[in-house]
Motif scaffolding. Structure first.
Motif, short mmCIF file in Angstrom:
data_model
loop_
_atom_site.label_atom_id
_atom_site.label_comp_id
_atom_site.label_asym_id
_atom_site.label_seq_id
_atom_site.Cartn_x
_atom_site.Cartn_y
_atom_site.Cartn_z
N THR A 158 0.89 10.44 -0.33
CA THR A 158 1.31 9.25 0.17
C THR A 158 1.21 8.72 1.71
N ILE A 159 1.40 9.95 2.48
CA ILE A 159 1.29 9.57 3.69
C ILE A 159 0.06 8.79 4.30
N TYR A 160 -1.01 9.27 3.83
CA TYR A 160 -2.14 8.59 4.01
C TYR A 160 -2.22 6.92 3.87
N PRO A 161 -1.96 6.71 2.79
CA PRO A 161 -2.07 5.00 2.60
C PRO A 161 -0.73 4.55 3.42
N ILE A 162 0.31 5.15 3.45
CA ILE A 162 1.41 4.50 4.07
C ILE A 162 1.21 4.73 5.64
N HIS A 163 0.26 5.56 6.34
CA HIS A 163 0.21 5.45 7.72
C HIS A 163 -1.07 4.56 8.19
#
Length: 220
Positions: free
Chosen positions: A212-217
């Motif tokens: 989820t870090i990818y879409p969040i960042h």
């Protein structure tokens, strides 16, 4: 027998390094003034990310219990990430790197079977999937698929081949130098430090949290 490095990094450590590198790259690309020394330095550091992610995809494919679940997890997060990717980049015909990683896993799923019957068919299949990545406008395009396949071939399919590590470096360096020589050299330093252990990311919650870090960042 593959020699382990004196200084070792776990798979989890590689994931953290790649993720930090990616964030640094995107901060420079979208927020910094282009052409400055700081911008160029951050972009060099950012180029560590994809080769390390490609290596981890190949490793994950080799060791996962369910390759279908692995593929659909990547595909699911690729679809989720496409909305913030579109908001950030607009309708420029490109698609986020999670699609590249998912297509890489799909390539390996079929390639593994083809290599047992006909290496030529496996070669043609790989070229076709690389071409598909370019046609779809996926991040890193055909190079991304080929790098994942190379890491699989020389790291998992037949690591006993003479000079396999050297060939792995030569092939991936040749493909990725297009994006920057310093970045690919740094990436190979990180990859060569891999000690073969899983590391501290174990639970499914931790794995999905990492994805989820990818879409969040991108949203941030």
């Amino acid at each position: 027998m593959t020699l382990k490095p004196a200084f070792g990094l776990s798979g989890s450590a590689l994931k953290v390094i790649a993720m930090i590198s990616m964030v640094i790259d995107h901060v420079a690309l979208y927020l910094m003034e282009h052409g400055t020394v700081l911008y160029e330095t951050m972009r060099c550091i950012g180029r560590i990310a994809f080769p390390v992610f490609a290596f981890l995809i190949a490793e994950g494919f080799i060791h996962t219990r369910s390759r279908y679940r692995y593929f659909f997890t990547l595909l699911g997060f690729a679809i989720i990430s496409e909305i913030p990717w579109y908001l950030l980049n607009g309708a420029d015909g490109t698609h986020n790197v999670m699609f590249t990683l998912a297509l890489g896993v799909a390539t390996l799923m079929v390639l593994e079977n083809l290599l047992q019957r006909s290496p030529i068919q496996g070669f043609l299949w790989t070229l076709g999937m690389a071409g598909l990545a370019s046609w779809l406008g996926l991040d890193y395009e055909w190079r991304g698929i080929l790098v994942i396949v190379i890491f699989y071939l020389f790291n998992g399919y037949d690591d006993s081949l003479p000079y396999s590590r050297g060939m792995q470096f030569f092939c991936t360096f040749t493909l990725m130098m297009y994006y920057g020589i310093t970045g690919i050299l740094l990436a190979h330093f990180v990859i060569s430090s891999y000690d073969g252990t899983r590391g501290f990311i174990h639970s499914m919650l931790a794995k999905y949290g990492f994805y989820t870090i990818y879409p969040i960042h991108i949203i941030v």
